[in-house]
Design an enzyme around this catalytic site. Structure first.
Site, PDB file in Angstrom:
ATOM      1  N   VAL A   1      31.547  12.561  -7.387  1.00 12.77           N
ATOM      2  CA  VAL A   1      30.407  11.969  -8.111  1.00 12.77           C
ATOM      3  C   VAL A   1      30.052  10.596  -7.518  1.00 12.77           C
ATOM      4  O   VAL A   1      28.873  10.278  -7.323  1.00 12.77           O
ATOM      5  CB  VAL A   1      30.729  11.843  -9.624  1.00 12.77           C
ATOM      6  CG1 VAL A   1      29.558  11.214 -10.369  1.00 12.77           C
ATOM      7  CG2 VAL A   1      31.056  13.216 -10.214  1.00 12.77           C
TER       8      VAL A   1
ATOM      9  N   ALA B   1      11.645   2.053 -10.908  1.00 11.82           N
ATOM     10  CA  ALA B   1      12.304   1.028 -11.723  1.00 11.82           C
ATOM     11  C   ALA B   1      11.563  -0.306 -11.699  1.00 11.82           C
ATOM     12  O   ALA B   1      11.798  -1.164 -12.546  1.00 11.82           O
ATOM     13  CB  ALA B   1      13.732   0.823 -11.234  1.00 11.82           C
TER      14      ALA B   1
ATOM     15  N   ARG C   1      40.741   4.152  -3.929  1.00 13.12           N
ATOM     16  CA  ARG C   1      42.160   4.179  -3.572  1.00 13.12           C
ATOM     17  C   ARG C   1      42.352   4.536  -2.108  1.00 13.12           C
ATOM     18  O   ARG C   1      43.275   4.094  -1.460  1.00 13.12           O
ATOM     19  CB  ARG C   1      42.885   5.234  -4.420  1.00 13.12           C
ATOM     20  CG  ARG C   1      43.308   4.732  -5.765  1.00 13.12           C
ATOM     21  CD  ARG C   1      44.089   5.778  -6.488  1.00 13.12           C
ATOM     22  NE  ARG C   1      43.365   7.061  -6.505  1.00 13.12           N
ATOM     23  CZ  ARG C   1      43.761   8.123  -7.188  1.00 13.12           C
ATOM     24  NH1 ARG C   1      44.860   8.091  -7.865  1.00 13.12           N
ATOM     25  NH2 ARG C   1      43.064   9.238  -7.180  1.00 13.12           N
TER      26      ARG C   1
ATOM     27  N   LYS D   1      34.211  10.558 -19.890  1.00 15.62           N
ATOM     28  CA  LYS D   1      34.199  11.041 -21.287  1.00 15.62           C
ATOM     29  C   LYS D   1      35.464  10.672 -22.031  1.00 15.62           C
ATOM     30  O   LYS D   1      35.430  10.322 -23.214  1.00 15.62           O
ATOM     31  CB  LYS D   1      34.011  12.563 -21.291  1.00 15.62           C
ATOM     32  CG  LYS D   1      35.123  13.313 -20.553  1.00 15.62           C
ATOM     33  CD  LYS D   1      34.623  14.422 -19.671  1.00 15.62           C
ATOM     34  CE  LYS D   1      35.699  14.783 -18.647  1.00 15.62           C
ATOM     35  NZ  LYS D   1      35.276  15.720 -17.648  1.00 15.62           N
TER      36      LYS D   1
ATOM     37  N   GLY E   1      27.394  16.819 -17.862  1.00 12.15           N
ATOM     38  CA  GLY E   1      26.980  16.509 -16.482  1.00 12.15           C
ATOM     39  C   GLY E   1      25.545  16.075 -16.339  1.00 12.15           C
ATOM     40  O   GLY E   1      25.150  15.003 -16.794  1.00 12.15           O
TER      41      GLY E   1
ATOM     42  N   ASP F   1      38.628  18.772 -22.969  1.00 10.96           N
ATOM     43  CA  ASP F   1      37.431  18.273 -22.276  1.00 10.96           C
ATOM     44  C   ASP F   1      36.203  18.399 -23.189  1.00 10.96           C
ATOM     45  O   ASP F   1      35.418  17.458 -23.335  1.00 10.96           O
ATOM     46  CB  ASP F   1      37.250  19.091 -20.985  1.00 10.96           C
ATOM     47  CG  ASP F   1      36.009  18.710 -20.223  1.00 10.96           C
ATOM     48  OD1 ASP F   1      35.992  17.628 -19.617  1.00 10.96           O
ATOM     49  OD2 ASP F   1      35.038  19.494 -20.237  1.00 10.96           O
TER      50      ASP F   1
ATOM     51  N   LYS G   1      33.763  15.313 -25.171  1.00  8.42           N
ATOM     52  CA  LYS G   1      32.294  15.292 -25.109  1.00  8.42           C
ATOM     53  C   LYS G   1      31.706  15.393 -26.516  1.00  8.42           C
ATOM     54  O   LYS G   1      30.736  14.708 -26.861  1.00  8.42           O
ATOM     55  CB  LYS G   1      31.807  16.441 -24.214  1.00  8.42           C
ATOM     56  CG  LYS G   1      32.251  16.261 -22.759  1.00  8.42           C
ATOM     57  CD  LYS G   1      32.097  17.530 -21.947  1.00  8.42           C
ATOM     58  CE  LYS G   1      32.538  17.320 -20.505  1.00  8.42           C
ATOM     59  NZ  LYS G   1      32.654  18.558 -19.722  1.00  8.42           N
TER      60      LYS G   1
HETATM   61  N1  HSE Z   1      35.979  20.525 -15.860  1.00  7.35           N
HETATM   62  C1  HSE Z   1      34.705  20.236 -16.437  1.00  7.35           C
HETATM   63  C2  HSE Z   1      33.996  21.563 -16.653  1.00  7.35           C
HETATM   64  C3  HSE Z   1      33.912  19.331 -15.526  1.00  7.35           C
HETATM   65  O1  HSE Z   1      34.528  22.609 -16.290  1.00  7.35           O
HETATM   66  O2  HSE Z   1      32.925  21.560 -17.209  1.00  7.35           O
HETATM   67  C4  HSE Z   1      32.922  18.480 -16.242  1.00  7.35           C
HETATM   68  O3  HSE Z   1      33.469  17.709 -17.236  1.00  7.35           O
END
Ligand code: HSE
Length: 439
Positions: A15, A34, A46, A109, A138, A205, A209
Site C-alpha cells: 500500500v 486539491a 524497515r 484498522k 479498502g 479483521d 472494521k
Molecule cells: N486480509 C484482508 C482481507 C485485507 O482479506 O480482506 C484487507 O483488510
C-alpha cells in the site's frame, strides 16, 4: 497557489509503495483537484537497504529509520502511517505526529479499533486531521459515505462483507465445491490473507472494521473488545449446499444494529437470501450496506484489499487534507461521542438455520420439534436428507439422517435453550450447526 503539502510515508509495503507511486505519477492532476501541490518528502521503512522493487524510485527522499522521528519531523505536514499493528511503532508514531501538530492518514484498522477514541481526542485537541478511509473495505469510500453522505440520516443498521479472504473462500466453496483448506491456501497464495490468516477466518479483521463503522454510524465511542465473533472455519460443504437448496448464500458479515437495549455488534457466518444485493458479492470483493431513515438502504461495493485499491483511499484522504477539508474524526466531536452500550447477543432477534445429524429412529424428529415448540420457535422450512446406504443388511443401527431447519424470527436465547435441550435428549449424533439469517 498555496505552498506544497509535505508528506512522509511510514511503511513501504504494497500500500505504501502504491501510495508513493500515485502521489508522484499523478502530481499534476492531484494539484488541480486539491488546489495545491502534494509533495512526498520523506519515507520510513524497515528494509531501507533492500533492493526490493517498489515500482518507484525513492532515492530522492529523506529516509528515516524511526517512524516517531519521521512523525515529528519538520520535513512533513502529513504523516501517512502504513506500518500496521494496533500498538508498537504504529501507535507511538501516530500519537507523536498528532501531538506535534501533523495531520495523520492511516490504513490501520487495528490501531483505530483499539485506540480510536484517544487518537480522535488528540487530533481534535491539536486541530489536525486523523483520517482512515483505507482502514475499512479498502478502496470503497465507506467512511466518507457514513460521515458525510449519510449526515442527514439516523442510521439503524450497517453491515457488510469486509473480509475479501473469507468471501473468496466461501465463493469458491459454493461455486466449485472445493473444501475450506484448499480455498484458504489459494487465498494466501494470491496475497489476500493477513500475515496470520486466523485474523481473516476467525473474524478479527472484520471486527476491527465493524467497530469503526459502528462509531461513525451511531455516534458512539469505539468499542471493539466486546464484539460477538464467530469465524467461518465451521462452515462445511453440507452447509453451503443446504443454503443453496433453501434459497440462501453464506457470507461472513459484520453487522451493527441499534436495538432497544443498545448496539449489537456481531461478526459471524450469515445466510442471506439469494436475491439480496449483498448475496451478489463474490470473490474478494467487499460490500457495505447502510440503512438510513431518510435515504433507505444503500450498498457500496468494490475492492476491499490490494495495493492500488487501498492506496486509492489513502490518496483521497491526503487530497482532503490538501483541500483543508477537516471534519470531526468520527462525524461529531470526539468529546461528544456517546458511551457504547452493548446489546447482548442473547437478545438478538432473527431467523436461524439449524443443521442436525439425527439418529434415525422413531420419535427423534418429534422430540426435536417439541423442544423447538417449547421455546416458542416456529419453523419456516424443514428438509430431511435420506441416509446414504442401508444398514438393514448389516443389522447395525441406521446411520444418522441430516435434518435442516429454517426458523421464523426468534431469539438467540430461545435457540440456545432449544439446542441445549436437543443435545441433552440424545437423539443427535453430532453438535448442531447453527447459522443466523440476515434479511
Ligand atoms: N486480509 C484482508 C482481507 C485485507 O482479506 O480482506 C484487507 O483488510
Amino acid at each position: 497557489m498555496k505552498k506544497p503539502l509535505k508528506l512522509g510515508i511510514a511503511g513501504l509495503g504494497t500500500v505504501g509503495s502504491s501510495t508513493a507511486r500515485i502521489v508522484t505519477s499523478q502530481a499534476e492532476e492531484l494539484t488541480l483537484r486539491a488546489g495545491r501541490p502534494m509533495q512526498l518528502t520523506a519515507v520510513c521503512t524497515r528494509s531501507r537497504t533492500s533492493n526490493k522493487d517498489r515500482g518507484i524510485d525513492l532515492s530522492g527522499y529523506t529516509w528515516f529509520d524511526d517512524p516517531v522521528a519521521l512523525a515529528t519531523s519538520d520535513e512533513i505536514d502529513v504523516f501517512v502511517e502504513l506500518i500496521g499493528g494496533d500498538g508498537g511503532p504504529a501507535y507511538a508514531s501516530v500519537l507523536a505526529a498528532l501531538k506535534a501538530g501533523k495531520h495523520v492518514v492511516t490504513a490501520n484498522k487495528a490501531l483505530i479499533a483499539a485506540h480510536g477514541n484517544e487518537l480522535a481526542l488528540a487530533a481534535e485537541a491539536a486541530g489536525v486531521s486523523l483520517v482512515f478511509e483505507a482502514a475499512v473495505a479498502g478502496g470503497i469510500p465507506i467512511i466518507k459515505a457514513l460521515r458525510e453522505g449519510m449526515a442527514g440520516n439516523s442510521v439503524s443498521r450497517v453491515y457488510g462483507i469486509m473480509n475479501g479472504t473469507c468471501n473468496y473462500i466461501l465463493t469458491r466453496m459454493e461455486n466449485e465445491g472445493l473444501d475450506f483448506e484448499t480455498c484458504l491456501k489459494q487465498a494466501q497464495e494470491l496475497g489476500y490473507a493477513e500475515a496470520d490468516p486466523a485474523f481473516d477466518i476467525e473474524g478479527n479483521d472484520t471486527a476491527h472494521k465493524l467497530a469503526i463503522l459502528t462509531s461513525l454510524a451511531f455516534g458512539t465511542r469505539i468499542e471493539s473488545s466486546s464484539i460477538y465473533m464467530e469465524g467461518i472455519t465451521s462452515i462445511t460443504s453440507a452447509d453451503i449446499d443446504a443454503a443453496d437448496e433453501l434459497g440462501y448464500r453464506i457470507k461472513l458479515l459484520g453487522v451493527s444494529v441499534k436495538t432497544d437495549t443498545g448496539i449489537e455488534q456481531r461478526v459471524h457466518p450469515t445466510m442471506v437470501p439469494k436475491d439480496a444485493n449483498i448475496a451478489q458479492i463474490s470473490g474478494v470483493t467487499n460490500a457495505v450496506v447502510i440503512d438510513g431513515d431518510a435515504v433507505g438502504s444503500i450498498m457500496l461495493s468494490g475492492p476491499g484489499a490490494g495495493g492500488d485499491a487501498t492506496a486509492s483511499a489513502v490518496v483521497a484522504d491526503i487530497v482532503d487534507i490538501a483541500r483543508d477539508l477537516s471534519l470531526p474524526v468520527f462525524g461529531r466531536p470526539a468529546a461528544t461521542l456517546a458511551p457504547y452500550v452493548r446489546s447482548k447477543m442473547r437478545t438478538h432477534a432473527g431467523g436461524y438455520y439449524i443443521r442436525l445429524s439425527v439418529l434415525d429412529r422413531p420419535g427423534a424428529f418429534a422430540a426435536i420439534a417439541k423442544r423447538m415448540g417449547d421455546e416458542g420457535i416456529s419453523l419456516e422450512s424443514i428438509v430431511q436428507k435420506r441416509r446414504v446406504g442401508s444398514d438393514a443388511e448389516s443389522g447395525n443401527e441406521p446411520g444418522p439422517a441430516t435434518v435442516m431447519l429454517i426458523t421464523h424470527e426468534t431469539t438467540e436465547k430461545a435457540i440456545r435453550a432449544a439446542l441445549d435441550a436437543i443435545n441433552a435428549d440424545g437423539h443427535i449424533a453430532a453438535q448442531p450447526q447453527m447459522i443466523r439469517i440476515e434479511r
